[in-house]
Write a protein that holds these residues in place. Structure first.
Motif, PDB file in Angstrom:
ATOM      1  N   VAL A   1       2.978   4.419 -13.091  1.00  0.00           N
ATOM      2  CA  VAL A   1       2.729   4.652 -11.663  1.00  0.00           C
ATOM      3  C   VAL A   1       3.277   6.004 -11.246  1.00  0.00           C
ATOM      4  CG1 VAL A   1       3.352   3.887  -9.337  1.00  0.00           C
ATOM      5  CG2 VAL A   1       2.641   2.207 -11.051  1.00  0.00           C
ATOM      6  N   GLU A   2       4.473   6.332 -11.737  1.00  0.00           N
ATOM      7  CA  GLU A   2       5.087   7.610 -11.369  1.00  0.00           C
ATOM      8  C   GLU A   2       4.310   8.789 -11.930  1.00  0.00           C
ATOM      9  OE1 GLU A   2       9.467   9.759 -11.667  1.00  0.00           O
ATOM     10  OE2 GLU A   2       9.260   7.585 -11.884  1.00  0.00           O
TER      11      GLU A   2
ATOM     12  N   GLY B   1       2.291  10.138  -5.083  1.00  0.00           N
ATOM     13  CA  GLY B   1       2.618   9.664  -3.751  1.00  0.00           C
ATOM     14  C   GLY B   1       3.003   8.208  -3.704  1.00  0.00           C
ATOM     15  N   LYS B   2       3.480   7.785  -2.528  1.00  0.00           N
ATOM     16  CA  LYS B   2       3.784   6.389  -2.268  1.00  0.00           C
ATOM     17  C   LYS B   2       2.999   5.938  -1.043  1.00  0.00           C
ATOM     18  CE  LYS B   2       8.042   5.155  -4.506  1.00  0.00           C
ATOM     19  NZ  LYS B   2       9.059   4.090  -4.430  1.00  0.00           N
ATOM     20  N   THR B   3       2.887   4.633  -0.914  1.00  0.00           N
ATOM     21  CA  THR B   3       2.123   4.060   0.191  1.00  0.00           C
ATOM     22  C   THR B   3       3.076   3.583   1.278  1.00  0.00           C
ATOM     23  OG1 THR B   3       0.318   3.363  -1.255  1.00  0.00           O
ATOM     24  CG2 THR B   3       0.520   2.236   0.856  1.00  0.00           C
ATOM     25  N   ILE B   4       2.812   3.976   2.498  1.00  0.00           N
ATOM     26  CA  ILE B   4       3.558   3.472   3.662  1.00  0.00           C
ATOM     27  C   ILE B   4       2.611   2.605   4.486  1.00  0.00           C
ATOM     28  CG2 ILE B   4       4.716   4.078   5.813  1.00  0.00           C
ATOM     29  CD1 ILE B   4       5.788   6.559   4.548  1.00  0.00           C
ATOM     30  N   ARG B   5       2.999   1.347   4.679  1.00  0.00           N
ATOM     31  CA  ARG B   5       2.218   0.428   5.511  1.00  0.00           C
ATOM     32  C   ARG B   5       2.933   0.244   6.843  1.00  0.00           C
ATOM     33  NH1 ARG B   5      -1.572  -1.874   2.151  1.00  0.00           N
ATOM     34  NH2 ARG B   5      -1.013  -1.878  -0.081  1.00  0.00           N
TER      35      ARG B   5
ATOM     36  N   SER C   1      -2.483  -1.796  12.776  1.00  0.00           N
ATOM     37  CA  SER C   1      -2.042  -1.642  11.385  1.00  0.00           C
ATOM     38  C   SER C   1      -2.573  -0.335  10.816  1.00  0.00           C
ATOM     39  CB  SER C   1      -2.501  -2.823  10.533  1.00  0.00           C
ATOM     40  OG  SER C   1      -3.909  -2.892  10.498  1.00  0.00           O
ATOM     41  N   ALA C   2      -1.830   0.220   9.860  1.00  0.00           N
ATOM     42  CA  ALA C   2      -2.241   1.481   9.246  1.00  0.00           C
ATOM     43  C   ALA C   2      -1.613   1.594   7.862  1.00  0.00           C
ATOM     44  CB  ALA C   2      -1.832   2.673  10.112  1.00  0.00           C
ATOM     45  N   GLU C   3      -2.240   2.434   7.040  1.00  0.00           N
ATOM     46  CA  GLU C   3      -1.730   2.677   5.686  1.00  0.00           C
ATOM     47  C   GLU C   3      -1.847   4.167   5.398  1.00  0.00           C
ATOM     48  OE1 GLU C   3      -3.095   1.695   1.108  1.00  0.00           O
ATOM     49  OE2 GLU C   3      -3.321   0.111   2.631  1.00  0.00           O
ATOM     50  N   LEU C   4      -0.744   4.749   4.926  1.00  0.00           N
ATOM     51  CA  LEU C   4      -0.698   6.174   4.642  1.00  0.00           C
ATOM     52  C   LEU C   4      -0.225   6.404   3.216  1.00  0.00           C
ATOM     53  CD1 LEU C   4       1.297   7.371   7.807  1.00  0.00           C
ATOM     54  CD2 LEU C   4      -1.187   7.253   7.578  1.00  0.00           C
ATOM     55  N   THR C   5      -0.634   7.524   2.645  1.00  0.00           N
ATOM     56  CA  THR C   5      -0.084   7.983   1.369  1.00  0.00           C
ATOM     57  C   THR C   5       0.697   9.253   1.623  1.00  0.00           C
ATOM     58  OG1 THR C   5      -1.931   7.047   0.113  1.00  0.00           O
ATOM     59  CG2 THR C   5      -0.622   8.735  -0.965  1.00  0.00           C
ATOM     60  N   VAL C   6       1.940   9.280   1.131  1.00  0.00           N
ATOM     61  CA  VAL C   6       2.800  10.445   1.357  1.00  0.00           C
ATOM     62  C   VAL C   6       3.398  10.886   0.032  1.00  0.00           C
ATOM     63  CG1 VAL C   6       3.346   9.696   3.702  1.00  0.00           C
ATOM     64  CG2 VAL C   6       4.860   9.050   1.820  1.00  0.00           C
ATOM     65  N   PRO C   7       3.750  12.173  -0.121  1.00  0.00           N
ATOM     66  CA  PRO C   7       4.387  12.637  -1.355  1.00  0.00           C
ATOM     67  C   PRO C   7       5.701  11.899  -1.609  1.00  0.00           C
ATOM     68  CG  PRO C   7       3.633  14.482  -0.028  1.00  0.00           C
ATOM     69  CD  PRO C   7       3.503  13.263   0.831  1.00  0.00           C
ATOM     70  N   ARG C   8       5.978  11.583  -2.879  1.00  0.00           N
ATOM     71  CA  ARG C   8       7.191  10.838  -3.213  1.00  0.00           C
ATOM     72  C   ARG C   8       8.458  11.530  -2.715  1.00  0.00           C
ATOM     73  NH1 ARG C   8       7.034   6.848  -7.111  1.00  0.00           N
ATOM     74  NH2 ARG C   8       4.939   6.366  -7.832  1.00  0.00           N
ATOM     75  N   ALA C   9       8.484  12.829  -2.836  1.00  0.00           N
ATOM     76  CA  ALA C   9       9.697  13.569  -2.473  1.00  0.00           C
ATOM     77  C   ALA C   9       9.961  13.560  -0.965  1.00  0.00           C
ATOM     78  CB  ALA C   9       9.602  15.014  -2.972  1.00  0.00           C
ATOM     79  N   GLU C  10       8.944  13.195  -0.183  1.00  0.00           N
ATOM     80  CA  GLU C  10       9.093  13.268   1.274  1.00  0.00           C
ATOM     81  C   GLU C  10       9.031  11.901   1.944  1.00  0.00           C
ATOM     82  OE1 GLU C  10       6.435  16.135   3.000  1.00  0.00           O
ATOM     83  OE2 GLU C  10       6.539  17.440   1.246  1.00  0.00           O
ATOM     84  N   VAL C  11       9.156  10.844   1.170  1.00  0.00           N
ATOM     85  CA  VAL C  11       9.020   9.491   1.730  1.00  0.00           C
ATOM     86  C   VAL C  11      10.050   9.237   2.827  1.00  0.00           C
ATOM     87  CG1 VAL C  11       9.269   7.042   1.225  1.00  0.00           C
ATOM     88  CG2 VAL C  11       7.938   8.479  -0.295  1.00  0.00           C
ATOM     89  N   SER C  12      11.310   9.525   2.547  1.00  0.00           N
ATOM     90  CA  SER C  12      12.374   9.237   3.523  1.00  0.00           C
ATOM     91  C   SER C  12      12.164  10.012   4.820  1.00  0.00           C
ATOM     92  CB  SER C  12      13.744   9.576   2.925  1.00  0.00           C
ATOM     93  OG  SER C  12      14.007   8.784   1.798  1.00  0.00           O
TER      94      SER C  12
END
Length: 316
Positions: A223-224, A229-233, A258-269
């Motif tokens: 996965v990595e 990216g990671k998914t934010i729900r 409801s919404a779903e986004l994909t964001v870069p792993r390094a910027e999740v926080s």
């Protein structure tokens, strides 16, 4: 004219179905073997079971050289192909089991004990004496598994064992394979296009593409590697449109609350903190993307690179 031309001047091309694939499996290990159609998965399993002979290289399974197809080797392996069948179409499944008992010279006491166990675990009561052609796909697949494992093999090659089955039957097959692995310490190589099969059974995955092994590791590592990216729900207290959400990441889905986004792993926080501060958020979860999406992205990148590099032919 076409037939005559093919007879006297046949055009051929060489396709390397599998190229330089190398891996080791520990006894009792369950490994997912993944790849797109035509990647070389089935070819690899056929070489490991001795049905195909590699043009170069060597393979050893349970201490044997597969291409020799020695009796002692065949007693320790099985190959289950979801799109093929070994049961005799016009006879009850029980008759095929008796044939396999004779072929593998299974002692009567062991045969009865194994049949009793499989009947209970797979729910075979009531279907063993029905003609195979009258069985549903799910019933037939359960009987196929039982027939393939009657001799209690130490190595299982499972090629799409749940293909075409409904969700409940897929889960039943997975549970049976998991139970067999734990009970007998069998080594399992599983290919499947249903990622739920792999995530439920295998900790380690091998990924093959265009005949080459491109990944060997755990699912988290895949996965990595395959997704940046990671998914934010999100669950919102007030609706937010796609245009507004696009400030925080790539919008996968946006509708109502409801919404779903994909964001870069390094910027999740940082992105999650902004969402919580700037939007009226009722709930927020951060997840790895679905394994299906990771695989699609990984193979999409390789296909694009292959097209640029002039790769044309695939085998498998």
């Amino acid at each position: 004219m076409g037939s005559l031309k093919s007879f006297v001047r046949r055009r051929t091309r060489e396709v390397e179905a599998v190229r330089g694939v190398s891996f080791d499996l520990a006894p009792g290990e369950v490994v997912g073997f993944l790849g797109p159609n035509g990647a070389g998965k089935t070819t690899t399993l056929k070489m490991l079971s001795g049905l195909l002979h590699p043009t170069s290289g060597t393979a050893r399974v349970a201490g044997f050289e597969p291409r020799r197809r020695e009796t002692a080797f065949l007693r320790q392996i099985t190959l289950v192909m979801g799109q093929k069948q070994q049961l005799m179409w016009d006879l009850p499944a029980q008759d095929s089991f008796l044939v396999n008992q004779a072929i593998y010279e299974i002692p009567e006491r062991e045969f009865r004990a194994t049949m009793s166990e499989f009947t209970e675990v797979l729910g075979l009561s009531g279907i063993l004496n029905k003609q195979v052609r009258k069985l549903s796909l799910g019933e037939r697949m359960k009987c196929e598994l039982a027939a393939a494992l009657l001799h209690r093999p130490r190595v299982l090659f499972l090629d799409e064992p749940t293909i075409g089955l409904d969700v409940n039957m897929q889960e039943a097959v997975r549970e049976f394979v998991r139970d067999y692995n734990e009970r007998y310490g069998a080594t399992v190589i599983l290919t499947s296009h249903y990622m739920a099969d792999v995530t439920a059974l295998a900790r380690r995955v091998l990924v093959i593409d265009a005949g080459e092994l491109v990944f060997d590791g755990d699912l988290a590592g895949l996965v990595e590697r395959g997704s940046g990216g990671k998914t934010i729900r999100l669950q919102l207290r007030r609706p937010a449109g796609a245009e507004e959400l696009a400030r925080y990441g790539t919008v996968v889905e946006a509708g109502g609350l409801s919404a779903e986004l994909t964001v870069p792993r390094a910027e999740v926080s940082a992105r999650a903190a902004r969402l919580l501060t700037e939007l009226d958020v009722a709930d927020l979860t951060v997840e790895d993307p679905p394994i299906e999406a990771v695989m699609a992205e990984l193979f999409g990148h390789r296909e694009a690179a292959g097209a640029r590099g002039g790769e044309v032919v695939r085998g498998g």
